[in-house]
Structures are given as structure tokens and as C-alpha cells.
Design a protein around this motif. Structure first.
Motif, PDB file in Angstrom:
ATOM      1  N   LYS A  75       0.997  -1.134   0.037  1.00 35.23           N
ATOM      2  CA  LYS A  75       0.034  -0.324   0.127  1.00 35.23           C
ATOM      3  C   LYS A  75       0.890   1.255   0.043  1.00 35.23           C
ATOM      4  O   LYS A  75       2.170   1.328   0.435  1.00 35.23           O
ATOM      5  CB  LYS A  75      -0.879  -0.134   1.260  1.00 35.23           C
ATOM      6  N   ASP A 102       0.314   4.951  -6.289  1.00 35.23           N
ATOM      7  CA  ASP A 102      -0.927   4.460  -6.633  1.00 35.23           C
ATOM      8  C   ASP A 102      -0.557   2.791  -6.413  1.00 35.23           C
ATOM      9  O   ASP A 102       0.048   2.097  -7.035  1.00 35.23           O
ATOM     10  CB  ASP A 102      -1.080   4.553  -8.123  1.00 35.23           C
ATOM     11  N   HIS A 103      -1.670   2.479  -5.362  1.00 33.82           N
ATOM     12  CA  HIS A 103      -1.640   1.153  -4.985  1.00 33.82           C
ATOM     13  C   HIS A 103      -2.829   0.454  -5.692  1.00 33.82           C
ATOM     14  O   HIS A 103      -3.957   0.874  -5.589  1.00 33.82           O
ATOM     15  CB  HIS A 103      -1.897   1.142  -3.590  1.00 33.82           C
ATOM     16  N   VAL A 104      -2.619  -0.533  -6.682  1.00 36.30           N
ATOM     17  CA  VAL A 104      -3.436  -1.480  -7.163  1.00 36.30           C
ATOM     18  C   VAL A 104      -3.684  -2.671  -6.342  1.00 36.30           C
ATOM     19  O   VAL A 104      -3.028  -3.277  -6.209  1.00 36.30           O
ATOM     20  CB  VAL A 104      -2.956  -1.750  -8.740  1.00 36.30           C
ATOM     21  N   TYR A 105      -4.879  -2.736  -6.178  1.00 34.20           N
ATOM     22  CA  TYR A 105      -5.465  -3.767  -5.231  1.00 34.20           C
ATOM     23  C   TYR A 105      -6.258  -4.677  -5.899  1.00 34.20           C
ATOM     24  O   TYR A 105      -7.339  -4.121  -6.536  1.00 34.20           O
ATOM     25  CB  TYR A 105      -5.880  -3.060  -4.024  1.00 34.20           C
ATOM     26  N   VAL A 106      -6.015  -6.037  -5.972  1.00 33.27           N
ATOM     27  CA  VAL A 106      -7.270  -6.958  -6.603  1.00 33.27           C
ATOM     28  C   VAL A 106      -7.382  -7.742  -5.547  1.00 33.27           C
ATOM     29  O   VAL A 106      -6.439  -8.619  -5.354  1.00 33.27           O
ATOM     30  CB  VAL A 106      -6.647  -7.392  -7.988  1.00 33.27           C
ATOM     31  N   ARG A 125      -5.591   4.759 -15.546  1.00 36.37           N
ATOM     32  CA  ARG A 125      -5.057   5.129 -14.013  1.00 36.37           C
ATOM     33  C   ARG A 125      -3.576   5.448 -14.076  1.00 36.37           C
ATOM     34  O   ARG A 125      -3.284   6.816 -13.695  1.00 36.37           O
ATOM     35  CB  ARG A 125      -4.944   3.967 -13.246  1.00 36.37           C
TER      36      ARG A 125
ATOM     37  N   GLU B  67      -8.945   5.159  -9.998  1.00 42.55           N
ATOM     38  CA  GLU B  67      -8.042   4.974  -8.967  1.00 42.55           C
ATOM     39  C   GLU B  67      -8.788   4.851  -7.745  1.00 42.55           C
ATOM     40  O   GLU B  67      -8.421   3.886  -6.930  1.00 42.55           O
ATOM     41  CB  GLU B  67      -6.923   6.243  -8.693  1.00 42.55           C
ATOM     42  N   LYS B  68      -9.718   5.695  -7.391  1.00 42.15           N
ATOM     43  CA  LYS B  68     -10.496   5.630  -6.375  1.00 42.15           C
ATOM     44  C   LYS B  68     -11.217   4.438  -6.161  1.00 42.15           C
ATOM     45  O   LYS B  68     -11.460   3.624  -5.090  1.00 42.15           O
ATOM     46  CB  LYS B  68     -11.787   6.757  -6.492  1.00 42.15           C
ATOM     47  N   GLU B  69     -11.920   3.849  -7.387  1.00 39.48           N
ATOM     48  CA  GLU B  69     -12.693   2.322  -7.261  1.00 39.48           C
ATOM     49  C   GLU B  69     -11.651   1.203  -7.438  1.00 39.48           C
ATOM     50  O   GLU B  69     -12.192   0.061  -7.580  1.00 39.48           O
ATOM     51  CB  GLU B  69     -13.713   2.471  -8.424  1.00 39.48           C
ATOM     52  N   GLN B  70     -10.425   1.436  -7.520  1.00 37.61           N
ATOM     53  CA  GLN B  70      -9.591   0.104  -7.777  1.00 37.61           C
ATOM     54  C   GLN B  70      -9.983  -0.438  -8.958  1.00 37.61           C
ATOM     55  O   GLN B  70      -9.974  -1.682  -8.989  1.00 37.61           O
ATOM     56  CB  GLN B  70      -9.569  -0.585  -6.606  1.00 37.61           C
ATOM     57  N   ILE B  72      -9.093  -1.937 -12.457  1.00 34.15           N
ATOM     58  CA  ILE B  72      -8.030  -2.561 -13.350  1.00 34.15           C
ATOM     59  C   ILE B  72      -8.530  -3.029 -14.659  1.00 34.15           C
ATOM     60  O   ILE B  72      -8.193  -2.642 -15.555  1.00 34.15           O
ATOM     61  CB  ILE B  72      -7.521  -3.828 -12.625  1.00 34.15           C
TER      62      ILE B  72
END
Lengths: 568, 106
Positions: A75, A102-106, A125, B67-70, B72
Motif C-alpha cells: 500500500k 498508486d496502489h493497485v489492489y485486486v 489510471r 484509482e478511487k474504485e481500484q 483494473i
């Protein structure tokens, strides 16, 4: 951002983007390919994230190039905390619009795949982040996580290919990190897509000592060093060590510097060592190698120059105390900031790490003299050839910087070794050998100058005396009985004194004899003189008598004549 | 994707407990986006008649939302109510999976 300004340059050389990471730009001859993706791969904990973060931060701080860091693992706030230990203030840099995290979280369990999709979300993004701060650098740390989060690998592969192409078109310099896979550079074969530059990081443990290594596996369109280069992560970030310079063309100095021992200087043509040369002092245990080194350090500081003393055996305080006993006060040089001690056990880290830390300290402190005492101990953490290679690199580096270096080395037997254990004797410019001379139940120290490149030097053995007053070299006695040292030399000296006295005595006796003879002769001369005078008197007397008789006869004749006349 | 975004919701009906809150994120007029829109509408009309709100958002228009809603993968459907929140990606062509994602099929 995606201007074509870079494509229409006349020089065909590959433009590069400096990373700002100490040493890496030297190995890569300027940095990583500008506007192209570079893959950094390695196992867990090898420093990939830190490496890429430093690329971004240095870019922002040193090259005024804003950067985007897209993290797939950590994070944003975790990252900020993690790199705060290196003195990077990510929050401030983000506020200054120099860096964007920017943290990409899946979360796989939350996602249901219901048909065809693409990864436009990432493109948007990333594109948004790049545009919002005008980024020139991008890091994707570790994008392979996508493979774990999504099912459709074919889509991911196609999309990654598109992503890297898109990043190239945007003309941003990108670093992609990837976990090392089994037999491949990355688990999912990212190297297939990133074909411009691949850097492999490694963390190897041999003999319980860990070394971090970096290797440039591939660099399309550029010359690069192909070796494994050790690197160090410390409070200043990453420093890579460009090990051997490929050429032998460093500047040389004709300036001479004193060793601190006048009689030793005299053995070296009267002037001492060359500045920027390497000096090896070898000898058996307890022959005063450290004392010689201490003298040299002291002399350097007395000249107002800086000196670093790397001690691998004794603590600084111990050395200071011991040197005080032979009249050398190193403490006031430490206080004045001219002398710096760096004591570490050789087993603290691998050889390469020692080399890196020496590099770093030397570059920080900018000394004129470096002392390593003793190099023999390094052998505990590496093989002979490794130590030799390390010392070659070190000498190379120091000579390039015109720094004089003195090594001490312990030889293990009393026979004069033609080679020291580290095999460095051929590398050094001057080699002093301190050797025990055992004779008459005494152990004395003898010093030789085994070699000294480029200067006239004494071929003689000198006795090396350590006393309260300090070090001194005394001429050994060379006589019919051979080389004498210590009390034998002293006895011989006394005997010479006795002979002198006896000789003097003999001389005075001869003088008296001569005196006496002279007196006898003088007496003889005087008596002869007397004799001569008496003879002369005698002669004179008869002469006068003759004259008198003649006068009287004359007178008598006249009288007779007169009488005759009267009678007439 | 700019015109009627929020059509199929709000027919002044009584808000029931099980009213579905759906948001569909798309990218302009790409093939996947168009297919997803028509597919999800079809499914909603068939299985959630009047009992849902569907918002269609073009991420190109609101880039910071990604970015806010993640976000991808796109298209993305987020079911924010009823809980738990679920995310569905793809063009919604696999009806069974969509229904499972929406919690309509166990």
C-alpha cells in the motif's frame, strides 16, 4: 509527453536515463534506456522494490523528473514508511507533485469473470497519473501479481504487451519488477515483453555470509558490464560497486610522502613512498606491522591530510592505546577529524560488502591515505583468489583516486615467503618485510625493502627497534661472523670500543718513544756542539800564540838592532 | 456512452430491501463496453425487474475514479448493494456467472 523530440536526434547512440543509483550508472554507461521499459527481477527480498523506488525518488530529487510508482504489492502508506528509513520523504514528494503513488489492489475472491475484458483500467489510471504530474519515470512493482488475481492469462499477456508498447509510445522510462521464477527470470516470462534491458538482482549466502549481487543480463543497443556487481543497501539507499576498471591508465604522481620513520625514508631513496602508491607491510606475528601503519597514519595527519584506518583485528581504542606506548598520539588526530577509524570484524559481511563499504567511506571522507590492517583476516570470509581479486579492485579504485594505501599482512612462518598468503605482493608498489631474526637466544626484528617500484632503495637489512621513543631502524652489524642484531650487535659494538681504547693506548706509547729518542738526539747534538767549540778554542789559542811569538821576536830583533847601533 | 446513463432505475417504486445497486464502468464505445451494457440490461430486465438501479460510468470521462474504485479490468460491474460487494468483470456474456455474481444463483 509523447513528443517525438527524442527520435530526431542525429546521434545514433541509445539515449539513457540516469538512475541516480550510486554505481549503476557507471556500469550501464549512463543509466537505463530512456523512454523504454527495463525489467528488474530477482528472488524475494533482493531489493527490487527499493531499487525501483530509488529510481523514482532520485529522478525527482536529482534530475527533476517526476515519477509514478504503481504498487501491486504494498500500500502507498506502507511504502512511504518502508522507504522513510532511507531518508526519502514520499509524502512531501507527493505533495510537491513530483511523485505519485498508486496502489493497485485486486482481490480475487471478490471478482467474477463474465466474459471478454481488457485492462484499460490500468491504462487509464497510469495515463491519468502520468499526465497529472508530467511524469517521465514509471515503476510497475510487481505487475505479475495480476496473474494471480485474474484467470484469463491470454488476456493478461496480450494486455501487458499492449501496456509496454503504450508506455514506450508515451516515452516514459519504465521499470518493471518481477519475481524470479524457476529457470526463468520471472515467473510469468515478462522478459518476453521487456526486451530492452534486463537487470537481475541476487541475494546469495555463502559460508553464512550474505552478499547482494546485481547483473545486467541484457542491454540491447548498449555496452555494459557483464559481471556480477555487489551492491549494498544502507541508510543512503543502494550503492552498486563497479568493480574493476577495465583499463590500467590511471594518473601517477611523482610526489613523495614520508613514511613517518625517517630512517625508513632513508632506505627508500631518502624521500619515502610515492603518493598514490600501494604499500604492503608483511611479517610474522608481533613484528610491529601495526606500529608501522600507525606511524604512517600519524605522519599523514601531521601533514594535515586525511586518513582512514580500517582495522580488522583491534578496536580503535586499543590501537590508540597501544600506539601511545611508543609515543604516538592518534587520539588528537581523531579529535581534529583528520583520522577516521573503521573497525569491523571480517566476518561481519562478505568480501564484496567490505569492498563496497570501503568504497563508500573513501568517497565520503576523501582521505589521502587508507590503511587496511590486516588483510590476512579477510581470508576467513573468502578464498585466496577472492581476496586477491578484491584487493585488485581496491587498489585499482584507490589508485584512480590517487590515494595511498598501506596493507599489513601476516605471514605464517619465519622463512621469508616469496609470496604473501594473499598473493598481493605482485600488485603492490612497495613491499616492506618485517622479519624475526633469531640469534643467541634472542628474537630481533629485521626489516627489508623487498621491492619499491620506481625508486632507488636500500638492499640492506636494518634492525627494526621499537622503544618508548618510537620506531627506529638501526644498521645491523655486518662482520666476519655474519649479520648481528640485538645484544650481539651491542656486544660487538662494545668490543669495538675496547679495541679503540687499546689502540689509542698503543699510539701514545709510541709517541713517548719518539719523544725520548728526540731528546737523546738533541743531547747528542749539544755535546757535539761543545766539542766543536773547544776544538775551535784550541785552534784559536795556537794562532794567537804564534802571533804573540812573532810580535815578541820582532820586538827583540828591533831591540837588538838598536843596541847594536848604540854600541857603534 | 454519454447520453442516458441512468435510465432503467427510478420508477418511483417503493424502495424495497432487496433493491440492487449496480454500477457499470465502461470505456467509451469499445466493443466490450457496448456488449456489456446490452448484456447487463438484458439480465436486469429479466431477473431484477424494477428492483435495481444501474449507473453506467465512462471511465474516460472521470479518470480519477479509476484509482478511487481500484479499477483494473474493464468492463467492470460493481454490485454495492445488497452486501457483500461483488465485482464482475467482462462483457457479461456468461449469464450464469453474472447471476452467480449478483447472488441470484447459488
Amino acid at each position: 509527453m509523447s513528443t517525438d523530440s527524442h527520435t530526431n536526434r542525429t546521434i545514433k547512440l541509445l539515449p539513457k536515463s540516469p538512475t541516480g543509483i550510486l554505481g549503476l550508472d557507471k556500469i550501464t554507461d549512463g543509466g537505463i534506456p530512456l523512454g523504454r521499459p527495463t525489467l528488474i527481477c530477482g528472488g524475494a527480498g533482493c531489493g527490487k522494490t527499493l531499487f525501483s523506488m530509488e529510481f523514482i525518488v532520485r529522478g525527482a530529487l536529482e534530475f527533476n523528473e517526476p515519477g509514478v510508482f504503481m504498487a501491486f504489492e504494498e500500500k502507498a502508506d506502507e511504502l512511504a514508511v518502508n522507504v522513510a528509513s532511507l531518508g526519502f520523504d514520499l509524502d512531501q514528494l507527493q505533495a510537491d507533485k513530483m511523485i505519485r503513488l498508486d496502489h493497485v489492489y485486486v482481490e480475487r475472491s471478490e471478482i467474477e469473470e463474465t466474459g471478454e475484458y481488457d485492462l484499460d483500467g490500468i491504462f487509464i489510471r497510469l495515463g491519468h497519473a502520468i499526465d497529472s504530474i508530467g511524469a517521465k519515470r514509471v515503476v510497475l512493482d510487481t505487475i505479475e501479481n495480476l496473474f494471480a488475481s485474474l484467470n484469463n492469462q491470454a488476456i493478461i499477456r496480450a494486455e501487458l504487451r499492449r501496456l509496454f508498447q503504450w508506455l514506450k509510445d508515451k516515452n516514459v522510462t519504465t521499470i518493471i519488477t518481477g519475481e524470479k521464477g524457476d529457470g526463468t527470470f520471472t515467473r510469468h516470462g515478462l522478459e518476453e515483453y521487456v526486451s530492452d534491458c534486463v537487470i537481475l538482482l541476487d541475494h546469495r549466502v555463502t559460508n553464512q555470509i550474505s552478499t547482494r549481487l546485481l547483473r545486467i543480463v541484457k542491454y540491447r543497443g548498449s555496452l555494459h558490464g557483464t559481471n556480477e556487481y555487489p551492491f549494498l543497501i544502507d541508510e543512503d539507499g543502494i550503492s552498486v560497486l563497479p568493480v574493476t576498471s577495465l583499463t590500467l591508465n590511471h594518473e601517477v604522481s611523482t610526489k613523495r610522502i614520508s613514511s613517518g620513520i625517517p630512517s625508513l625514508d632513508k632506505m627508500l631513496g631518502g624521500l619515502g613512498f610515492f603518493k598514490g602508491s600501494s604499500i604492503l607491510v608483511s611479517g610474522t606475528a608481533g613484528t610491529g606491522k601495526t606500529s608501522i601503519a600507525g606511524y604512517f597514519a600519524n605522519e599523514t595527519c601531521n601533514r594535515g591530510e586525511r586518513c582512514i584506518y580500517f582495522a580488522f583485528e583491534e578496536s580503535p581504542k586499543q590501537i590508540v592505546r597501544n600506539m601511545l606506548s611508543i609515543g604516538i598520539d592518534l587520539q588528537h588526530h581523531i579529535d581534529s577529524g583528520l583520522l577516521k577509524f573503521h573497525a569491523s570484524r571480517p566476518t561481519l559481511n562478505g568480501l564484496e560488502m567490505h569492498l563496497v563499504s570501503i568504497h563508500k567511506l573513501v568517497e565520503e571522507f576523501q582521505p589521502q591515505t587508507v590503511i587496511l590492517d590486516p588483510i590476512t583476516n579477510l581470508i576467513t570470509v573468502g578464498s585466496v583468489s577472492e581476496v586477491k581479486v578484491m584487493l585488485i579492485r581496491l587498489i585499482d579504485f584507490l589508485q584512480l583516486e590517487q590515494i595511498t594505501v598501506m596493507f599489513t599482512a601476516l605471514t605464517l612462518n619465519t622463512i621469508v615467503n616469496e609470496q604473501t598468503d594473499e598473493g598481493v605482493s605482485s600488485l603492490v608498489d612497495a613491499w616492506l618485510l618485517v622479519r624475526d631474526i633469531e640469534f643467541n637466544g634472542e628474537r630481533n626484528r629485521g626489516m627489508y625493502v623487498m621491492k619499491s617500484r620506481g625508486m632507488k632503495h636500500s638492499n640492506q637489512v636494518r634492525e627494526f627497534v621499537i622503544s618508548d621513543e618510537g620506531l627506529n631502524l638501526v644498521d645491523v652489524y655486518l662482520g666476519p661472523e655474519g649479520v648481528l642484531t640485538g645484544s650481539a650487535r651491542e656486544a660487538q659494538r662494545l668490543q669495538e670500543v675496547t679495541t679503540d681504547v687499546l689502540k689509542n693506548h698503543a699510539v701514545t706509547r709510541k709517541d713517548m718513544e719518539i719523544d725520548r729518542k728526540r731528546k737523546v738526539l738533541e743531547a747528542k747534538i749539544a755535546s757535539l756542539q761543545e766539542e766543536f767549540e773547544s776544538v775551535q778554542d784550541e785552534l784559536n789559542k795556537s794562532y794567537i800564540e804564534d802571533k804573540l811569538r812573532k810580535d815578541v821576536l820582532e820586538l827583540n830583533r828591533e831591540k837588538l838592532t838598536k843596541n847594536r847601533h848604540d854600541e857603534e | 456512452m454519454n447520453e442516458p446513463s441512468n435510465i432503467s432505475d427510478n420508477d418511483d417504486g417503493v424502495i424495497e430491501n432487496e433493491r440492487y445497486a449496480l454500477r457499470l464502468f465502461v470505456t467509451g464505445a469499445s466493443t466490450n463496453s457496448l456488449r456489456a451494457i446490452s448484456n447487463i440490461r438484458e439480465i436486469c430486465e429479466k431477473y431484477l425487474i424494477g428492483n435495481y438501479s444501474l449507473e453506467i460510468i465512462d471511465v474516460y470521462q472521470q479518470k480519477d475514479i479509476a484509482e478511487k474504485e481500484q479499477i483494473i479490468a474493464l468492463p467492470l460491474l460493481i454490485k454495492s448493494y445488497p452486501f457483500p460487494e461483488r465485482r464482475l468483470i467482462g462483457d457479461m456474456s456468461d449469464t450464469q456467472k453474472v447471476l452467480k455474481g449478483l447472488g441470484l444463483l447459488s
